[in-house]
Design a protein around this motif. Structure first.
Motif, short mmCIF file in Angstrom:
data_model
loop_
_atom_site.label_atom_id
_atom_site.label_comp_id
_atom_site.label_asym_id
_atom_site.label_seq_id
_atom_site.Cartn_x
_atom_site.Cartn_y
_atom_site.Cartn_z
N GLY A 42 0.78 -1.24 0.00
CA GLY A 42 0.00 0.00 0.00
C GLY A 42 0.80 1.28 0.00
N LYS A 170 3.06 9.88 -1.44
CA LYS A 170 1.92 10.37 -0.65
C LYS A 170 2.27 11.65 0.10
N LEU A 173 -0.18 13.90 1.88
CA LEU A 173 -0.70 13.60 3.22
C LEU A 173 0.13 14.23 4.34
N ARG A 203 -1.32 10.61 -6.11
CA ARG A 203 -2.71 11.09 -6.10
C ARG A 203 -2.84 12.42 -6.84
N ALA B 147 -4.69 4.19 4.71
CA ALA B 147 -3.74 4.76 3.75
C ALA B 147 -3.16 3.69 2.83
N GLU B 148 -3.30 2.41 3.22
CA GLU B 148 -2.78 1.31 2.38
C GLU B 148 -3.71 0.98 1.21
N GLY B 149 -4.91 1.58 1.21
CA GLY B 149 -5.86 1.28 0.14
C GLY B 149 -6.90 0.26 0.58
N ASP B 151 -7.89 -2.41 -1.08
CA ASP B 151 -7.77 -3.73 -1.73
C ASP B 151 -6.92 -4.73 -0.95
N LYS B 152 -6.40 -4.35 0.19
CA LYS B 152 -5.43 -5.21 0.87
C LYS B 152 -5.99 -6.58 1.28
N TYR B 156 -3.75 -9.81 0.24
CA TYR B 156 -3.06 -10.56 1.29
C TYR B 156 -4.08 -11.35 2.11
N LEU B 173 -7.69 9.74 8.26
CA LEU B 173 -7.19 10.07 6.92
C LEU B 173 -8.21 9.81 5.81
N HIS B 176 -8.74 12.11 3.03
CA HIS B 176 -7.55 12.53 2.28
C HIS B 176 -6.94 11.42 1.45
N ASP B 178 -7.74 7.85 -1.29
CA ASP B 178 -8.73 7.33 -2.24
C ASP B 178 -9.44 6.09 -1.73
#
Lengths: 225, 225
Positions: A42, A170, A173, A203, B147-149, B151-152, B156, B173, B176, B178
């Protein structure tokens, strides 16, 4: 017991380096430069590639996507209309937490080397083991998100030492996290004095041109590593 | 070659489980409940513990800090005035990317089990291998930063399946980044239906009470796993 373990690890790394050299010879023969791109999960490797590879001028780029399983990242890159090959470590490689030279070798036949000038290998998201395994690359780069904190170079020094370039991502941020950019850059220089770095936000697009330039310039520089 | 590799991996995990059971017997004998806390690098495990362990009432807590090298996280926890033991995988364990049962066993003598009711083992920051190695814990929890997104869990899945609790951290966050929280929670339920989750911000303190309650309640629940 620990001595035996260390010997086994050394043998594994020796065998890996032998295969990495064979990969490298194949890449050199095809005139393809190779970048091994690493980071924690990520950190934004794929998002950076989505932006940076959208226009690489006359340099033809391909991507080898390394993931434990799935093809989410490869799918994201299909809109770029460049060759993208998915490599899953869960398929016959025990779900390994990193790519090694043998896995990359097993993917070579699927990569159209004659159609590209630069291959970006997006490694499995992991700040430890990928740094130990060369895969036949010319250069190594890593991405570190400011959301991960400013202490990561000190906690995972091998990764930061293994790379020629650290992309601090990032940065949009920075106002919203406790990480101190100056401290992060100082920690980076502590573990790897002189390492090149870039500040980016995948981003907002800030700094991505610099990353694209760095990637493209691999093709014009003499082979290293 | 892959078959041999899979067999070696199975043997390693068998041996690990045997040692994990021995650890568990020692923990049970001392009346100590154990939580194995995992995450990617920089997801906020230590920041959460700094807040959550500041006041655990009559439940006495200790921490075993796992890192490749250094003692930055252990140092951060010293202000809590609780027993904190540092375990570095770079010291005799080949710089491993995860804790295993043998490493934890080698640290047992340093942990004052008779003085604590709950031991939190903060694993090495890594979303892959720590999920494969039991260390003698009663429960496993993982921290995932927004902040890692989102989809993790899909990338994983083993880690998200291995845990009883997923702590979704850095929710301050959300405006701020996506990442879509609903999508993240849906992905979580896809790979591990029914898994418990908490929303937290170690920065603002939001939701940390829930994490503290979950940790403390381990001491009152019957032994599981």
């Amino acid at each position: 017991m620990h001595r035996i373990k260390v010997r086994v690890v050394e043998d594994v790394l020796d065998a890996n380096n032998t295969i990495a050299r064979a990969n490298r010879q194949d890449f050199d023969r095809a005139g393809v430069r190779v970048v091994n791109l690493m980071s924690a999960p990520g950190a934004g490797k794929t998002a950076l590639l989505e932006r940076a590879l959208a226009d690489t001028g006359d340099v033809r780029v391909g991507v080898l996507e390394g993931d434990v399983e799935g093809s989410l990242d490869a799918d994201r890159l299909t809109s770029l209309h460049i060759p993208v090959v998915q490599l899953n470590t869960a398929n016959g490689f025990g779900g390994e937490c990193h790519l090694d030279a043998n896995m990359v070798r097993s993917s070579l036949a699927a990569i159209p080397l004659e159609e590209i000038d630069l291959l970006v290998i997006e490694n499995v998201g992991n700040l430890v083991c990928p740094a130990e395994f060369r895969v036949g690359e010319d250069a190594r780069a890593m991405v570190c998100s400011v959301a991960e904190g400013d202490d990561k170079p000190l906690k995972y020094p091998l990764m930061f030492r293994a790379c020629e370039l650290a992309v601090i991502n990032k940065i949009d941020l920075l106002d919203h996290v406790d990480a101190d950019l100056d401290k992060l850059l100082a920690n980076l220089q502590t573990v790897h004095p002189g390492i090149e770095h870039l500040l980016t936000s995948a981003r907002t697009g800030e700094g991505v041109d610099g990353f694209r330039d760095w990637l493209v310039s691999r093709v014009r520089s003499p082979a290293t590593a």
